[in-house]
Design a protein around this motif. Structure first.
Motif, PDB file in Angstrom:
ATOM      1  N   ILE A  18       0.697  -1.128  -0.045  1.00 22.22           N
ATOM      2  CA  ILE A  18       0.145  -0.018  -0.155  1.00 22.22           C
ATOM      3  C   ILE A  18       0.869   1.304   0.097  1.00 22.22           C
ATOM      4  O   ILE A  18       0.568   2.151  -0.831  1.00 22.22           O
ATOM      5  N   LEU A  19       1.680   1.270   0.917  1.00 24.97           N
ATOM      6  CA  LEU A  19       2.850   2.328   0.951  1.00 24.97           C
ATOM      7  C   LEU A  19       3.615   2.638  -0.468  1.00 24.97           C
ATOM      8  O   LEU A  19       3.673   3.581  -0.837  1.00 24.97           O
ATOM      9  N   ALA A  20       3.837   1.473  -1.062  1.00 26.65           N
ATOM     10  CA  ALA A  20       4.420   1.539  -2.132  1.00 26.65           C
ATOM     11  C   ALA A  20       3.854   2.392  -3.431  1.00 26.65           C
ATOM     12  O   ALA A  20       4.080   3.001  -4.075  1.00 26.65           O
ATOM     13  N   LYS A  21       2.443   1.888  -3.498  1.00 23.17           N
ATOM     14  CA  LYS A  21       1.500   2.234  -4.202  1.00 23.17           C
ATOM     15  C   LYS A  21       1.288   3.649  -3.944  1.00 23.17           C
ATOM     16  O   LYS A  21       1.428   4.739  -5.053  1.00 23.17           O
ATOM     17  N   GLU A  22       1.096   4.334  -2.701  1.00 25.70           N
ATOM     18  CA  GLU A  22       1.009   5.506  -2.428  1.00 25.70           C
ATOM     19  C   GLU A  22       2.292   6.485  -2.904  1.00 25.70           C
ATOM     20  O   GLU A  22       2.025   7.602  -3.555  1.00 25.70           O
ATOM     21  N   LEU A  23       3.249   5.913  -2.661  1.00 23.50           N
ATOM     22  CA  LEU A  23       4.600   6.652  -3.215  1.00 23.50           C
ATOM     23  C   LEU A  23       4.852   6.707  -4.670  1.00 23.50           C
ATOM     24  O   LEU A  23       4.991   8.067  -4.992  1.00 23.50           O
ATOM     25  N   ARG A  24       4.201   5.747  -5.489  1.00 21.82           N
ATOM     26  CA  ARG A  24       4.179   5.877  -6.990  1.00 21.82           C
ATOM     27  C   ARG A  24       3.117   6.808  -7.446  1.00 21.82           C
ATOM     28  O   ARG A  24       3.451   7.674  -8.241  1.00 21.82           O
ATOM     29  N   ASN A  25       2.199   6.767  -6.548  1.00 19.64           N
ATOM     30  CA  ASN A  25       1.053   7.899  -6.913  1.00 19.64           C
ATOM     31  C   ASN A  25       1.342   9.100  -6.726  1.00 19.64           C
ATOM     32  O   ASN A  25       0.932  10.058  -7.562  1.00 19.64           O
ATOM     33  N   LEU A  26       2.445   9.491  -5.603  1.00 19.65           N
ATOM     34  CA  LEU A  26       2.747  10.701  -5.482  1.00 19.65           C
ATOM     35  C   LEU A  26       3.884  11.373  -6.403  1.00 19.65           C
ATOM     36  O   LEU A  26       4.339  12.288  -6.290  1.00 19.65           O
ATOM     37  N   GLY A  27       4.532  10.325  -7.072  1.00 20.25           N
ATOM     38  CA  GLY A  27       5.480  10.481  -7.979  1.00 20.25           C
ATOM     39  C   GLY A  27       7.029  10.122  -7.545  1.00 20.25           C
ATOM     40  O   GLY A  27       8.000  10.556  -8.238  1.00 20.25           O
ATOM     41  N   ALA A  28       7.319   9.037  -6.527  1.00 21.89           N
ATOM     42  CA  ALA A  28       8.502   8.672  -6.318  1.00 21.89           C
ATOM     43  C   ALA A  28       8.976   8.096  -7.372  1.00 21.89           C
ATOM     44  O   ALA A  28       8.369   7.298  -8.208  1.00 21.89           O
ATOM     45  N   GLY A  29      10.398   8.005  -7.358  1.00 23.99           N
ATOM     46  CA  GLY A  29      11.077   7.053  -8.340  1.00 23.99           C
ATOM     47  C   GLY A  29      11.780   5.810  -7.462  1.00 23.99           C
ATOM     48  O   GLY A  29      12.026   5.962  -6.571  1.00 23.99           O
ATOM     49  N   ASN A  30      12.084   4.775  -8.474  1.00 22.34           N
ATOM     50  CA  ASN A  30      12.763   3.525  -7.914  1.00 22.34           C
ATOM     51  C   ASN A  30      12.117   3.244  -6.480  1.00 22.34           C
ATOM     52  O   ASN A  30      13.041   2.905  -5.499  1.00 22.34           O
ATOM     53  N   VAL A  31      10.910   2.605  -6.549  1.00 21.89           N
ATOM     54  CA  VAL A  31      10.097   2.380  -5.307  1.00 21.89           C
ATOM     55  C   VAL A  31      10.427   0.897  -5.069  1.00 21.89           C
ATOM     56  O   VAL A  31      10.216   0.092  -5.985  1.00 21.89           O
ATOM     57  N   GLU A  32      11.047   0.521  -4.104  1.00 23.95           N
ATOM     58  CA  GLU A  32      11.112  -0.749  -3.731  1.00 23.95           C
ATOM     59  C   GLU A  32      10.644  -1.221  -2.318  1.00 23.95           C
ATOM     60  O   GLU A  32      11.148  -0.707  -1.235  1.00 23.95           O
ATOM     61  N   GLU A  33       9.846  -2.196  -2.288  1.00 25.23           N
ATOM     62  CA  GLU A  33       9.250  -2.812  -1.124  1.00 25.23           C
ATOM     63  C   GLU A  33      10.432  -3.484  -0.163  1.00 25.23           C
ATOM     64  O   GLU A  33      11.213  -4.430  -0.735  1.00 25.23           O
ATOM     65  N   GLY A  34      10.427  -3.239   1.289  1.00 25.85           N
ATOM     66  CA  GLY A  34      11.457  -4.110   1.938  1.00 25.85           C
ATOM     67  C   GLY A  34      10.380  -4.657   3.199  1.00 25.85           C
ATOM     68  O   GLY A  34       9.305  -4.827   2.836  1.00 25.85           O
ATOM     69  N   VAL A  35      10.982  -4.857   4.111  1.00 27.04           N
ATOM     70  CA  VAL A  35      10.300  -5.561   5.482  1.00 27.04           C
ATOM     71  C   VAL A  35       9.971  -4.310   6.467  1.00 27.04           C
ATOM     72  O   VAL A  35      10.743  -3.708   6.962  1.00 27.04           O
TER      73      VAL A  35
END
Length: 387
Positions: A18-35
């Protein structure tokens, strides 16, 4: 884009997508999920925007140095080499938060102490004076993360946790964390396209977060400060522009958000929080007993609630959860009902088959977010109608 750098946002278990999706929607680059975290890239303005707008982030960190560490001398030297007086003023207070999973360091307090010594010595050597440490509510928070032999030094851009939105002035006995509430709402698919109902609203966190999602209001618009405001490179004008641009994306909401609670104190607290969040035009709160009332609206309804677990609030669990199931079946046709509970035994007494179960945590308690689809008529009749 020039001026981009790597950042990391912390979140709760299971909220990484969910957080990764939020970041992409805001315009973040190189989004990678961790733990329990998501890394991403952006510039200074994006860092301001992430703190303001992210609903499921607890903190946003800006890493400033990564190095290999084999002993305390390596730690001290690498921390000392950073130009701390260019990062914050000598008059600011600071604190160190350390996490270590390393054969070299098994004592996080020792890591924090060595880091503090290096920062203080750097200031003394350059400025003949030193800043003060303040463990509670410091101006500057520095995060040290050591995994095996890799140490990462980060600036905590948020300061106090981002779940502290600034709207909640009254709480009840077992309030749900704002970031948890927002994440559960997003996991439930809440998008502001129907009416919303919380039948056991407590201090109103689900109602307020639901309204903010529906209207696309920045999660932390009511918050007054962040740690990045105490950095030397803080750009107040840029921050104001980010806030103004985010507020221009607020949208209208044409449905109802309704909260019930049978406790007068809960209704009063919810109303105070709703007023403080400036959301009175969207949210109505009533002193009503869920088990004795009709469905508050006709047609489709999205329900999310946090019933008592029996952990802190005494209830007759079997009877109480049985009544939840009976009430949903008999009164709430056309409703998508979601509830969170850490009492797995209690779920057996609802008497309805959940269509989804999502593992989550409420504080330290393992919990389940459970979905019940209450159809208009029977499921079989609904299927025949579709066919």
């Amino acid at each position: 884009m020039s001026g981009n750098f790597k950042m990391m946002a912390k979140t709760l278990y299971g909220f990484e997508p969910i957080l990764a999706k939020e970041l992409r929607n805001l315009g973040a680059g190189n989004v990678e999920e961790g733990v329990r975290n998501v890394t991403f890239e952006g510039d200074m303005g994006f860092m301001y925007k992430a703190n303001l707008c992210l609903r499921t982030a607890l903190k946003v960190f800006k890493p400033i140095k990564t190095f290999r560490v084999f002993n305390e001398k390596d730690l001290y030297r690498n921390i000392y080499e950073l130009d701390w007086p260019s990062i914050f003023d000598i008059g600011k207070t600071f604190a160190i938060d350390s996490i270590a999973n390393s054969p070299v360091f098994d004592n996080t307090m020792f890591v924090s102490l060595k880091t503090k010594d290096a920062i203080v010595d750097k200031f003394r050597d350059i400025m003949q004076d030193r800043p003060n440490v303040k463990t509670q509510d410091p101006d500057i928070r520095i995060n040290i993360h050591i995994y095996k032999n890799i140490c990462t030094v980060s600036l905590d851009s948020s300061g106090s946790s981002l779940h502290q939105r600034g709207y909640r002035i009254s709480t009840n006995i077992a309030p749900i964390n704002e970031v948890l509430a927002a994440g559960l709402l997003l996991q439930s698919g809440w998008d502001g396209q129907t009416d919303f109902f919380d039948p056991m609203c407590g201090s109103g966190t689900f109602l307020i977060e639901a309204a903010m999602i529906a209207c696309n209001i920045p999660a932390n618009i009511n918050r007054e400060s962040y740690a990045f405001m105490n950095w030397k490179d803080y750009d107040a004008e840029l921050h104001d522009k980010i806030v103004d641009a985010s507020l221009k994306k607020v949208r209208e909401f044409h449905h109802k958000i309704i909260g019930y609670d049978k406790a007068p104190s809960a209704v009063r607290k919810t109303q105070e929080n709703v007023d403080h969040a400036n959301l009175t035009e969207y949210i109505s709160v009533n002193r009503k007993d869920f088990f004795r009332e009709d469905k508050p609206v006709e047609g489709k309804l999205h329900m999310v609630f946090n019933p008592p677990y029996g952990e802190r609030l005494p209830i007759e669990m079997e009877i109480f959860y049985g009544k939840i199931g009976d009430t949903l079946k008999q009164v709430y046709a056309g409703t998508e009902a979601w509830l969170i509970t850490s009492n797995m035994e209690a779920l057996k007494h609802v008497g309805l088959k959940p269509s989804r179960k999502i593992k989550t945590f409420n504080g330290k308690l393992e919990a389940r977010l459970v979905k019940y689809e209450i159809y208009e008529g029977s499921k079989k009749a609904k299927k025949q109608k579709i066919d």
